[in-house]
Design an enzyme around this catalytic site. Structure first.
Site, short mmCIF file in Angstrom:
data_model
loop_
_atom_site.label_atom_id
_atom_site.label_comp_id
_atom_site.label_asym_id
_atom_site.label_seq_id
_atom_site.Cartn_x
_atom_site.Cartn_y
_atom_site.Cartn_z
N THR A 206 0.81 -1.20 -0.13
CA THR A 206 0.00 -0.10 0.11
C THR A 206 0.76 1.19 0.14
O THR A 206 0.59 2.27 -0.59
CB THR A 206 -0.97 -0.07 1.13
OG1 THR A 206 -1.94 -1.13 1.18
CG2 THR A 206 -1.62 1.36 1.14
N SER B 88 -7.36 -0.63 -6.38
CA SER B 88 -6.76 -0.96 -5.06
C SER B 88 -5.29 -1.37 -4.97
O SER B 88 -4.79 -1.80 -5.96
CB SER B 88 -7.59 -2.06 -4.36
OG SER B 88 -7.12 -2.63 -3.20
N THR B 89 -4.51 -1.20 -3.93
CA THR B 89 -3.28 -1.72 -3.98
C THR B 89 -3.37 -3.21 -4.25
O THR B 89 -2.37 -3.84 -4.84
CB THR B 89 -2.69 -1.45 -2.48
OG1 THR B 89 -2.41 -0.05 -2.41
CG2 THR B 89 -1.30 -2.17 -2.64
N ASN B 90 -4.56 -3.86 -3.71
CA ASN B 90 -4.35 -5.42 -3.74
C ASN B 90 -4.48 -5.87 -5.19
O ASN B 90 -4.36 -6.74 -5.34
CB ASN B 90 -5.52 -5.94 -2.98
CG ASN B 90 -5.24 -5.55 -1.71
OD1 ASN B 90 -4.40 -4.94 -1.20
ND2 ASN B 90 -6.47 -5.51 -0.85
N THR C 63 32.39 -41.42 -11.30
CA THR C 63 30.99 -41.37 -10.36
C THR C 63 31.67 -41.52 -9.15
O THR C 63 32.47 -42.32 -8.79
CB THR C 63 30.24 -42.88 -10.93
OG1 THR C 63 31.01 -43.99 -10.79
CG2 THR C 63 29.85 -42.79 -12.38
N SER D 85 46.11 -15.65 -3.88
CA SER D 85 46.11 -15.68 -2.57
C SER D 85 46.91 -14.22 -1.99
O SER D 85 47.84 -13.71 -3.12
CB SER D 85 47.17 -16.74 -2.20
OG SER D 85 47.56 -16.72 -0.58
N LYS E 25 49.62 -18.64 -6.66
CA LYS E 25 48.15 -19.37 -6.51
C LYS E 25 47.10 -18.67 -7.37
O LYS E 25 46.86 -17.47 -7.16
CB LYS E 25 47.82 -19.58 -5.18
CG LYS E 25 46.74 -20.51 -4.88
CD LYS E 25 46.61 -20.77 -3.22
CE LYS E 25 45.75 -21.90 -3.07
NZ LYS E 25 44.47 -21.48 -3.13
#
Length: 471
Positions: free
Chosen positions: A98, A137-139, A184, A315, A321
């Site tokens: 609202t 309406s806001t709704n 797997t 790093s 790295k």
């Protein structure tokens, strides 16, 4: 400051503000989020106000001069970027939206008043509720505006998802004959191609593309004309019959009115469907990112099957790295979107009777998730997938020393004998090929067949048009 009055009393509003007392109360009540309501949602609300004014004038419920100036004010606001100074309310708020709806009503009214050379807050000629919000309406306006904004915000995401699919397709084609070990449960399984890996990912993303498209289609149905709870109280029949058509003309979207306005007002499962589709995309992206981290691990003590583009030093203490920062950020966004889905699920379930009051947090979660997924797919594609290179020497070494060829021996000598050779290879470090040759169990032709990598992977080999299954 100027003084404005509502049903609760009077309140001071900054004189330069184009919003009014309801917005000021919301600013006082909801100092929670530093992020304001998304401009796309605000723009859609203004488009609804513009369409409503046009409809009400045509329906004879709003004076033509007032309706015209409201439409002009809306267009003036739409012709420039939405200004957060006009719409300062945080995107987390009570009241089922609202506050945001009234914020739009007040700004439109005050811009209209300025066009009439009237001072801000002098709502006798153009009133936020009586005129700008007429028939609404806001709704029904707030969820409808949210849907329009989501439809538009999804387009960049869908475009980026298609681009990522294309990038994976290019890698699948490029690596259609790049053999690697399939795994797997993180253990060596049987050979495959790197192209199989990329193709499996893109097929999953195509399903996500379809799921998101289906969820987007559900957003085109609006509850406009339902007013407060879906009954259409204080809404003219003309408005109910023509409002959507006028909004379609303004937005250019194929919008339609819900068949059951009570259902469309109280039930928000269309947002949940979209959230679920986004969660699926996020989950798949995170899985792919995790695979890339494993495949690129090392480079000396890991799998090191692929080389990801080096994007930054990994790093502050370990020289040389380089970390998989792009896959890492992909997973972080995915974790966020999965969390958003939990929030949206709770919010959709939390609706009571004829209205769900929790649309603000639903919209905040959806808009943020879409924005972050769109951006992270772009960096994933550009900074990881497109520049990814197979480490072919490592892949070939993995296959050469693999015991996976024992699986191909089973039809010839049975599981037990094949397992004996595999265990012996692992124990003494001899290659399975050497052990098989020394065993005397296989003919030269059988040896060629057993250790023919191309034959082992041919049942799911990669082509330029998808998977080809050989009988």
């Amino acid at each position: 400051m100027r003084i404005e009055t509502d049903s609760l009393g009077s309140l001071a509003v900054p004189d330069e503000a184009r919003y009014g007392i309801h917005t000021q109360r919301a600013l006082n009540n909801f100092p929670i989020s530093q992020t304001t309501t998304k401009p796309a949602l605000i723009a859609a609300l203004i488009e609804i106000k513009q369409a409503a004014a046009k409809t009400n004038v045509a329906g004879g419920t709003l004076a033509s001069d007032i309706g015209q100036v409201i439409q002009h004010a809306c267009q003036k606001l739409l012709d420039q970027p939405i200004d957060s100074a006009d719409f300062p309310i945080g995107d987390i708020q009570g009241g089922a939206g609202t506050s945001t709806n009234m914020n739009a009503n007040e700004v439109v009214a005050n811009v209209a008043l300025s066009l009439l050379d009237e001072p801000k807050g002098a709502y006798q000629r153009v009133h936020p509720n009586d005129h700008v919000n007429m028939g609404q309406s806001t709704n029904d306006t707030y969820p409808s505006a949210g849907k329009i904004a989501l439809i538009r915000n999804l387009q960049p995401l869908l475009t980026e998802l298609e681009a990522l699919i294309d990038a994976l397709a290019q890698q699948a084609e490029l690596n259609a004959q790049t053999y690697k070990m399939g795994r797997t449960q993180l253990q060596d399984a049987v050979p495959m191609t790197l192209g199989n890996t990329f193709h499996a990912w893109l097929v999953a993303l195509k399903r996500d593309l379809q799921r998101i498209g289906q969820a987007q289609a559900g957003l085109y149905t609006l509850n406009l004309g339902g007013s407060a709870i879906g009954s259409g109280i204080n809404v003219s029949q003309y408005y109910q019959e023509h409002m959507i058509d006028n909004l379609v003309e303004i937005t250019g979207l194929p919008l339609r009115q819900a068949e059951d306005l009570f259902d469309a007002t109280s039930n928000l499962d269309s947002f949940l469907a979209l959230s679920a589709a986004l969660k699926s995309l996020a989950t798949n992206l995170s899985k792919f990112a995790a695979d890339l981290r494993l495949m690129s691990s090392g480079p000396r003590s890991g799998l090191h099957e692929i080389n990801l583009p080096a994007k930054q030093a990994g790093s502050s203490i370990m020289p040389g790295k380089v970390n998989p920062v792009i896959p890492e950020v992909v997973s972080q966004v995915a974790f966020e979107v999965i969390g958003f889905d939990a929030t949206i699920t709770a919010a959709v379930a939390g609706g009571q009777l004829e209205l769900n009051a929790f649309e603000p947090i639903i919209f905040k979660s959806l808009f943020t998730g879409i924005e972050h997924l769109t951006a992270v797919m772009a960096t994933f594609r550009v900074n990881a997938i497109e520049g990814l290179v197979a480490n072919k020497e490592q892949l070939q070494a993995d296959i050469h020393f693999s015991i996976s060829f024992a699986t191909a021996m089973v039809p010839l000598v049975g599981y037990q004998k094949a397992a004996e050779l595999a265990k012996q290879s692992l124990k003494n470090g001899q290659s399975l090929h050497e052990l098989a040759e020394n065993s005397g169990w296989f003919s030269p032709n059988q040896m060629k067949e057993i250790f023919n990598v191309e034959r082992l992977v041919k049942n799911g080999r990669q082509s330029g048009h998808g998977l080809v299954f050989d009988k």
